[in-house]
Write an enzyme that holds these catalytic residues in place. Structure first.
Site, PDB file in Angstrom:
ATOM      1  N   GLU A  69     -31.221  45.363  26.273  1.00 31.83           N
ATOM      2  CA  GLU A  69     -31.472  46.711  25.785  1.00 31.83           C
ATOM      3  C   GLU A  69     -31.920  46.713  24.329  1.00 31.83           C
ATOM      4  OE1 GLU A  69     -30.631  50.575  23.870  1.00 31.83           O
ATOM      5  OE2 GLU A  69     -29.764  48.616  23.410  1.00 31.83           O
ATOM      6  N   ASP A 129     -23.471  54.750  25.444  1.00 33.20           N
ATOM      7  CA  ASP A 129     -23.929  54.017  24.272  1.00 33.20           C
ATOM      8  C   ASP A 129     -23.418  54.728  23.020  1.00 33.20           C
ATOM      9  OD1 ASP A 129     -25.331  52.149  22.683  1.00 33.20           O
ATOM     10  OD2 ASP A 129     -26.995  52.093  24.103  1.00 33.20           O
TER      11      ASP A 129
END
Length: 390
Positions: A223, A244
């Site tokens: 990511e 996140d």
């Protein structure tokens, strides 16, 4: 819908274990093994992609219209750009982070022959030698170098150790878990998110609940370099919630307490209906929350959409101070996000047409278009012209 009880001790224990495992993007095999084994201990049967992204499915009432909860295992780091004539290493960053946060960091260099320890230093590191030049030196990756804790003072010395261009450099997290609930460490993005996902999963597996649809728990490995969820989404997934970090810097609405609902990031707005559902769950379940927009931030959701996956996306964030630096979070946010995650996955499926990839207009969603009702107030008459001052 109902939030489930979160085992906070388990969550924090997992976070400590995750932080102890180096996992810069491209060097994630060890943490993939750890999380896979942890998922198996929870009673799941995880499967891995070729490169190591993980999928574990909790079966629900039906397969179609499945939900996904996604986090990422990889962190920021560096690679060896050049072995310098003085035996030290020029670095290139993995992911987007400032060299000002690398200065002074302890690190591990992973080579084909084994690992070495070292310190990232500015090129002018000694005040006794450079005096005020230490304070005026510019910031940037070309202005730092990695000093290796080994007998190497020339390029040939370092190469003889087996250290070479492309070797991975992992930055020490240096975590502190304080009694007041604060946690300070590097790489809380997104190891705190992974710990939240595991704690949420444990809560679900320990509870006697039946999910309305299958839930895919996804853990990606790239990511930080923008790849993320590009290749792990399967056709039956209709909606995906990313866990996140949310930045708590000035000008942002995020908080280190409660759950932060992302409304948009640099890739654009998150799905209107999925985001609205998460907000409504917070209100109904009395979960503290706030909304925020991130202009210089993207997550696994962006990579999934950009790869062409037709899924609804949303972001649940734990507030983090000094993101991509010496980060700080609070246990309250971790628990809040985990509670919201469990309440979401047990909630009923509301958009029935999402079980099909393509369908007609029947059952298509609606967004409000009528003017909002305003509270009625007594109209204040304008001042007469004679009363106005020049």
């Amino acid at each position: 819908m109902s939030r489930l009880k979160i085992d906070v001790d388990y969550l924090l224990g997992q976070l400590k274990a995750l932080l102890s495992i180096d996992s810069p993007t491209g060097y994630t095999d060890t943490i993939v093994r750890h999380v896979t084994e942890e998922l198996e201990s929870l009673g799941l049967e995880p499967e891995l992609t070729r490169r190591g992204a993980i999928r574990a499915v909790v079966r629900g009432g039906r397969r179609e219209g499945a939900r996904a909860i996604i986090t990422h295992l990889d962190t920021l780091g560096a690679q060896v750009k050049m072995v310098k004539d003085n035996g030290r290493l020029e670095l290139v960053a993995i992911g987007h982070w400032s060299a000002r946060f690398a200065e002074g960091a302890r690190a591990t260099i992973y080579t084909e022959k084994g690992s070495y320890r070292g310190t990232v230093l500015p090129l002018k590191a000694s005040g006794h030698t450079y005096n005020d030049e230490v304070d005026t030196a510019p910031v940037g990756w070309q202005h730092v170098e990695l000093r290796i804790d080994a007998m190497c003072w020339t390029r040939a010395d370092t190469l003889s150790l087996g250290i070479d261009v492309g070797d991975f450099v992992a930055i020490d997290p240096q975590p502190e878990f304080l009694d007041n609930g604060f946690i300070v460490s590097r790489h809380l993005d997104d190891k705190a998110g992974v710990a939240i996902a595991l704690a949420s999963l444990k809560s679900i597996m320990d509870s006697d609940v039946t999910l309305p649809v299958d839930t895919h728990w996804l853990f990606t490995i790239a990511e930080e370099v923008g790849v993320g969820a590009a290749s792990i989404i399967t056709p039956e997934i209709a909606s995906m919630v990313t866990i996140d970090n949310g930045t708590t810097a000035p000008g942002q609405n995020s908080s280190e307490f409660g759950a932060t609902i992302g409304m948009a990031d640099m890739a654009g707005p998150f799905d209107y209906h999925l985001t609205k559902k998460l907000v409504e769950i917070c209100r109904e379940e009395d979960i503290r929350y706030q909304k925020d927009i991130f202009r210089y931030y993207r997550s696994d959701s962006a990579s999934a959409i950009e790869a062409g996956h037709d899924v609804r996306t949303a972001l649940i964030a734990f507030g983090i101070d000094a993101s991509h630096g010496y980060e700080r979070i609070h246990t309250h946010a971790l628990r809040s996000v985990a509670e919201l995650t469990t309440a979401y996955v047990v909630s009923p499926l509301e958009i029935e047409r999402d079980v099909s990839e393509v369908s007609d207009l029947e059952g298509f969603t609606e967004q409000p278009t009528d003017p909002a009702e305003q509270p009625k107030k007594r109209r204040k008459l304008p001042e007469p012209l004679s009363a106005l001052k020049d």
